[in-house]
Design a protein around this motif. Structure first.
Motif, mmCIF file in Angstrom:
data_model
loop_
_atom_site.group_PDB
_atom_site.id
_atom_site.type_symbol
_atom_site.label_atom_id
_atom_site.label_comp_id
_atom_site.label_asym_id
_atom_site.label_seq_id
_atom_site.Cartn_x
_atom_site.Cartn_y
_atom_site.Cartn_z
ATOM 1 N N ALA A 164 0.838 -1.284 0.058
ATOM 2 C CA ALA A 164 -0.014 -0.194 -0.040
ATOM 3 C C ALA A 164 0.848 1.001 0.129
ATOM 4 C CB ALA A 164 -0.961 -0.056 1.302
ATOM 5 N N VAL A 180 -7.021 1.465 -5.635
ATOM 6 C CA VAL A 180 -7.135 2.610 -6.537
ATOM 7 C C VAL A 180 -7.896 2.605 -7.602
ATOM 8 C CG1 VAL A 180 -4.864 3.738 -5.992
ATOM 9 C CG2 VAL A 180 -5.108 2.143 -7.868
ATOM 10 N N GLU A 227 -10.113 -0.180 2.978
ATOM 11 C CA GLU A 227 -10.437 1.068 2.430
ATOM 12 C C GLU A 227 -11.590 1.114 1.313
ATOM 13 O OE1 GLU A 227 -7.695 4.464 -0.045
ATOM 14 O OE2 GLU A 227 -6.601 2.357 0.472
ATOM 15 N N ALA A 254 -2.117 3.658 -1.535
ATOM 16 C CA ALA A 254 -3.434 3.197 -1.133
ATOM 17 C C ALA A 254 -3.654 1.676 -1.257
ATOM 18 C CB ALA A 254 -4.526 3.968 -1.861
ATOM 19 N N HIS A 255 -4.498 1.197 -0.370
ATOM 20 C CA HIS A 255 -4.907 -0.053 -0.337
ATOM 21 C C HIS A 255 -5.488 -0.408 -1.774
ATOM 22 C CE1 HIS A 255 -3.426 -1.413 3.419
ATOM 23 N NE2 HIS A 255 -4.156 -0.346 3.900
ATOM 24 N N VAL A 305 -13.397 2.993 -1.695
ATOM 25 C CA VAL A 305 -12.861 3.929 -3.008
ATOM 26 C C VAL A 305 -14.056 4.122 -3.857
ATOM 27 C CG1 VAL A 305 -11.369 4.070 -4.971
ATOM 28 C CG2 VAL A 305 -10.348 2.968 -3.048
#
Length: 182
Positions: free
Chosen positions: A89, A97, A172, A94-95, A174
């Motif tokens: 990440a 995308v 996360e 990020a974890h 998104v």
């Protein structure tokens, strides 16, 4: 060298991801990256070796009766084939995308003259992610971390894709892109 988009997409619908190549070469010119089926719509994602670069391509098919019909798709160029192990990440930023998205109008239903919109989002998960939830579907993350989510309609099935860790904990959320109206 091209590949048979419809035949390879249908193979993915039937069998899922069965191969996990580590790279493309002069002998191996394309590879399947991901597939998502949501009822009567599907998006299949491939990487293809081109001259001096690689093309990542998403292809959308819809089921009319018992047959799957190709209705379109899109793609973009990349410097690598994307088949390397997924990054952590901190390297990805990020974890989860969303590097790209798109959609196609399905005009193949005679009783719906204006057709319907089939949208998709390309996703890339970090090494810490075990699965990604898109709507009611839970997608297992492959070694390289590329996934695709598909839906029918102007809006995605959920406002966000959810990255889940191996312990089942949410890592996360998104946002998934909705179709922009002109």
């Amino acid at each position: 060298m091209a590949y048979d988009v419809e035949a390879e997409s249908r193979r993915l619908i039937t069998h899922g991801l069965t191969e996990d190549p580590v790279r493309l070469s002069r002998r191996r010119r394309f590879a399947a990256l991901a597939v998502d089926v949501d009822g009567d719509v599907v998006c299949a994602m491939f990487v293809r070796r081109s001259v001096g670069s690689f093309d990542q391509e998403c292809h959308v098919l819809v089921r009319h009766g018992a047959d799957w019909s190709y209705i379109g798709g899109g793609g973009s160029g990349a410097d690598t084939d994307g088949l390397e192990d997924r990054p952590a990440a901190r390297e990805l930023g990020a974890h989860l995308v969303v590097p790209g998205s798109g959609g196609v109008a399905d005009g193949g239903r005679p009783w719906v003259p204006w057709g319907r919109w089939v949208g998709y989002a390309e996703l890339r998960a970090s090494a810490e992610v075990a699965a990604v939830q898109v709507g009611e579907r839970v997608l297992t993350v492959p070694r390289h971390g590329h996934l695709v989510g598909v839906w029918s309609g102007r809006r995605p099935p959920a406002a966000a894709a959810v990255a889940v860790g191996p312990d089942g904990r949410e890592l996360e959320r998104v946002a998934l892109p909705a179709r922009q109206l002109a």
